[in-house]
Design a protein around this motif. Sequence first.
Motif, PDB file in Angstrom:
ATOM      1  N   GLU A  99      35.757 -10.884 119.796  1.00 47.57           N
ATOM      2  CA  GLU A  99      34.523 -11.260 119.113  1.00 47.57           C
ATOM      3  C   GLU A  99      33.962 -12.447 119.872  1.00 47.57           C
ATOM      4  O   GLU A  99      34.519 -13.548 119.811  1.00 47.57           O
ATOM      5  N   CYS A 100      32.887 -12.222 120.602  1.00 50.12           N
ATOM      6  CA  CYS A 100      32.433 -13.135 121.644  1.00 50.12           C
ATOM      7  C   CYS A 100      31.179 -13.893 121.249  1.00 50.12           C
ATOM      8  O   CYS A 100      30.168 -13.295 120.867  1.00 50.12           O
ATOM      9  N   PHE A 101      31.227 -15.207 121.399  1.00 49.27           N
ATOM     10  CA  PHE A 101      30.063 -16.048 121.159  1.00 49.27           C
ATOM     11  C   PHE A 101      29.077 -15.936 122.320  1.00 49.27           C
ATOM     12  O   PHE A 101      29.468 -15.785 123.477  1.00 49.27           O
ATOM     13  N   PHE A 102      27.788 -16.069 122.004  1.00 50.57           N
ATOM     14  CA  PHE A 102      26.781 -16.275 123.046  1.00 50.57           C
ATOM     15  C   PHE A 102      25.706 -17.194 122.494  1.00 50.57           C
ATOM     16  O   PHE A 102      25.501 -17.292 121.285  1.00 50.57           O
ATOM     17  N   ASP A 103      25.033 -17.907 123.393  1.00 51.03           N
ATOM     18  CA  ASP A 103      24.081 -18.963 123.033  1.00 51.03           C
ATOM     19  C   ASP A 103      22.674 -18.613 123.500  1.00 51.03           C
ATOM     20  O   ASP A 103      22.244 -19.040 124.572  1.00 51.03           O
ATOM     21  N   PRO A 104      21.915 -17.854 122.720  1.00 48.98           N
ATOM     22  CA  PRO A 104      20.583 -17.448 123.195  1.00 48.98           C
ATOM     23  C   PRO A 104      19.650 -18.611 123.472  1.00 48.98           C
ATOM     24  O   PRO A 104      18.821 -18.532 124.400  1.00 48.98           O
ATOM     25  N   GLN A 105      19.742 -19.688 122.694  1.00 45.90           N
ATOM     26  CA  GLN A 105      18.814 -20.805 122.905  1.00 45.90           C
ATOM     27  C   GLN A 105      18.979 -21.451 124.283  1.00 45.90           C
ATOM     28  O   GLN A 105      18.028 -22.022 124.820  1.00 45.90           O
ATOM     29  N   ALA A 106      20.204 -21.370 124.825  1.00 46.07           N
ATOM     30  CA  ALA A 106      20.430 -21.923 126.156  1.00 46.07           C
ATOM     31  C   ALA A 106      19.656 -21.147 127.223  1.00 46.07           C
ATOM     32  O   ALA A 106      19.434 -21.658 128.326  1.00 46.07           O
ATOM     33  N   HIS A 107      19.229 -19.957 126.875  1.00 41.57           N
ATOM     34  CA  HIS A 107      18.495 -19.106 127.812  1.00 41.57           C
ATOM     35  C   HIS A 107      17.010 -19.024 127.463  1.00 41.57           C
ATOM     36  O   HIS A 107      16.155 -19.128 128.347  1.00 41.57           O
ATOM     37  N   THR A 108      16.697 -18.865 126.176  1.00 43.77           N
ATOM     38  CA  THR A 108      15.284 -18.795 125.790  1.00 43.77           C
ATOM     39  C   THR A 108      14.577 -20.120 126.093  1.00 43.77           C
ATOM     40  O   THR A 108      13.385 -20.126 126.408  1.00 43.77           O
ATOM     41  N   SER A 109      15.314 -21.234 126.025  1.00 48.40           N
ATOM     42  CA  SER A 109      14.712 -22.541 126.300  1.00 48.40           C
ATOM     43  C   SER A 109      14.331 -22.700 127.766  1.00 48.40           C
ATOM     44  O   SER A 109      13.570 -23.611 128.119  1.00 48.40           O
ATOM     45  N   ARG A 110      14.835 -21.807 128.624  1.00 51.62           N
ATOM     46  CA  ARG A 110      14.457 -21.851 130.043  1.00 51.62           C
ATOM     47  C   ARG A 110      13.658 -20.614 130.451  1.00 51.62           C
ATOM     48  O   ARG A 110      13.570 -20.278 131.638  1.00 51.62           O
ATOM     49  N   LEU A 137      29.709  -9.026 119.307  1.00 52.15           N
ATOM     50  CA  LEU A 137      29.069 -10.282 119.663  1.00 52.15           C
ATOM     51  C   LEU A 137      28.805 -11.132 118.428  1.00 52.15           C
ATOM     52  O   LEU A 137      28.546 -10.607 117.340  1.00 52.15           O
ATOM     53  N   ILE A 138      28.851 -12.460 118.616  1.00 54.90           N
ATOM     54  CA  ILE A 138      28.497 -13.430 117.581  1.00 54.90           C
ATOM     55  C   ILE A 138      27.435 -14.361 118.164  1.00 54.90           C
ATOM     56  O   ILE A 138      27.686 -15.042 119.171  1.00 54.90           O
ATOM     57  N   LEU A 139      26.267 -14.392 117.556  1.00 52.10           N
ATOM     58  CA  LEU A 139      25.168 -15.236 118.018  1.00 52.10           C
ATOM     59  C   LEU A 139      25.374 -16.654 117.500  1.00 52.10           C
ATOM     60  O   LEU A 139      25.525 -16.861 116.295  1.00 52.10           O
ATOM     61  N   CYS A 140      25.383 -17.620 118.409  1.00 53.23           N
ATOM     62  CA  CYS A 140      25.578 -19.017 118.000  1.00 53.23           C
ATOM     63  C   CYS A 140      24.280 -19.816 118.124  1.00 53.23           C
ATOM     64  O   CYS A 140      23.483 -19.608 119.039  1.00 53.23           O
ATOM     65  N   PHE A 141      24.110 -20.745 117.205  1.00 47.94           N
ATOM     66  CA  PHE A 141      23.009 -21.700 117.257  1.00 47.94           C
ATOM     67  C   PHE A 141      23.514 -22.987 117.900  1.00 47.94           C
ATOM     68  O   PHE A 141      24.645 -23.411 117.650  1.00 47.94           O
ATOM     69  N   LEU A 142      22.676 -23.607 118.710  1.00 48.59           N
ATOM     70  CA  LEU A 142      23.019 -24.880 119.330  1.00 48.59           C
ATOM     71  C   LEU A 142      22.680 -26.004 118.359  1.00 48.59           C
ATOM     72  O   LEU A 142      21.518 -26.236 118.050  1.00 48.59           O
ATOM     73  N   ARG A 143      23.708 -26.690 117.907  1.00 48.02           N
ATOM     74  CA  ARG A 143      23.521 -27.653 116.825  1.00 48.02           C
ATOM     75  C   ARG A 143      22.789 -28.905 117.283  1.00 48.02           C
ATOM     76  O   ARG A 143      22.285 -29.679 116.444  1.00 48.02           O
ATOM     77  N   ASP A 144      22.704 -29.164 118.595  1.00 48.71           N
ATOM     78  CA  ASP A 144      21.941 -30.318 119.056  1.00 48.71           C
ATOM     79  C   ASP A 144      20.472 -29.978 119.297  1.00 48.71           C
ATOM     80  O   ASP A 144      19.711 -30.811 119.783  1.00 48.71           O
ATOM     81  N   MET A 145      20.081 -28.758 118.906  1.00 46.72           N
ATOM     82  CA  MET A 145      18.669 -28.413 118.813  1.00 46.72           C
ATOM     83  C   MET A 145      18.279 -28.405 117.333  1.00 46.72           C
ATOM     84  O   MET A 145      19.134 -28.556 116.462  1.00 46.72           O
TER      85      MET A 145
END
Length: 338
Positions: A99-110, A137-145
């Motif tokens: 069960e794999c984390f991924f960080d979409p905001q790290a990509h959409t922000s660029r 997949l597990i979608l993660c939110f970036l908590r420093d955003m």
Amino acid sequence: MSTDVTREFAFGLPKAELHLHLEGTLEPDLKLALARKNGVDIGQATVEEVQATYRFNDLTSFLAVYYPAMDVLQDEDDFYALAAAYFRRARANGVVRAECFFDPQAHTSRGIEIDTVIRGYHRAVVEARETGLSADLILCFLRDMSAESALETLQSALPYKHMFIGVGLDSDERDNPPTKFARVFELAREAGLHVTMHCDIDQVGSINNIRAALTELGAQRLDHGTNIVEDPSLVAYARDHGIGLTSCPLSNSFVTKEMKGKEIIELTAAGVKVSINSDDPAYFGGYVGDNYLALAQRFDLGRADLERIARNSIDIAWIPDEQKKAMHARIDSFVAQH
């Protein structure tokens, strides 16, 4: 050292990996290859030079290396290649469920579209399933955003809900408690998604964040989370409610030389279902088999101890009971042969 655990046993033991950041599996050779493919100047020309940049001494310095490395991920094929490479390594580490984390905001922000990220990763998931590895997949939110950014990310991702099973919360925990994202997690639960949250080790206010995650925000698992030992009532809560912990000894060792091993052992003995995982293995020096072996060697754990941890990982995975039963049978067979 008197442990009877061999490398063959630690790696071959069937297990679930539940705390794995796909972006954290970006090995230097793939990073360099993708940089050349996409014309991205990363400032290094050899695998050894890339490897030399993977240096840090705390969470902040790690993230300063981690996020810029993602610039080489540009199109759907890149995200597919990254995840596919992880799944190959996972199989070699005895992983039967990932069960794999991924960080979409790290990509959409660029400037990368969210569907590019999700579709690329999901292609690799489908391929992994075709080879017999259970994966999601597990979608993660970036908590420093911001919470608003997390909400926008969730809304953008929901059309692809069939491609991921849950949401999580990661990145820098300082001044970013889980309650900051209460509304986002509420909406995710209403959408039928599973919920987990990082509660990193030895952070300011760790125990308060753990309490909020468990008693206010509906977390079904805690990622890291071993500071829960500071409050016996929360330990009992986790045990009684079947809340699993996803601990990562090798990445923990960058914060404390004891890997949180004593806490892992204490919590397991108390009936809390602690699992062992690799976190960001390209950066922390080992995949999940390495983590099992390192913990066994450092704390003189035996095969029965690792078997219990592997069974815990299956028990707290987000899969139907019939799949869990089949995976436990695979553990039975492996242990009988060893």
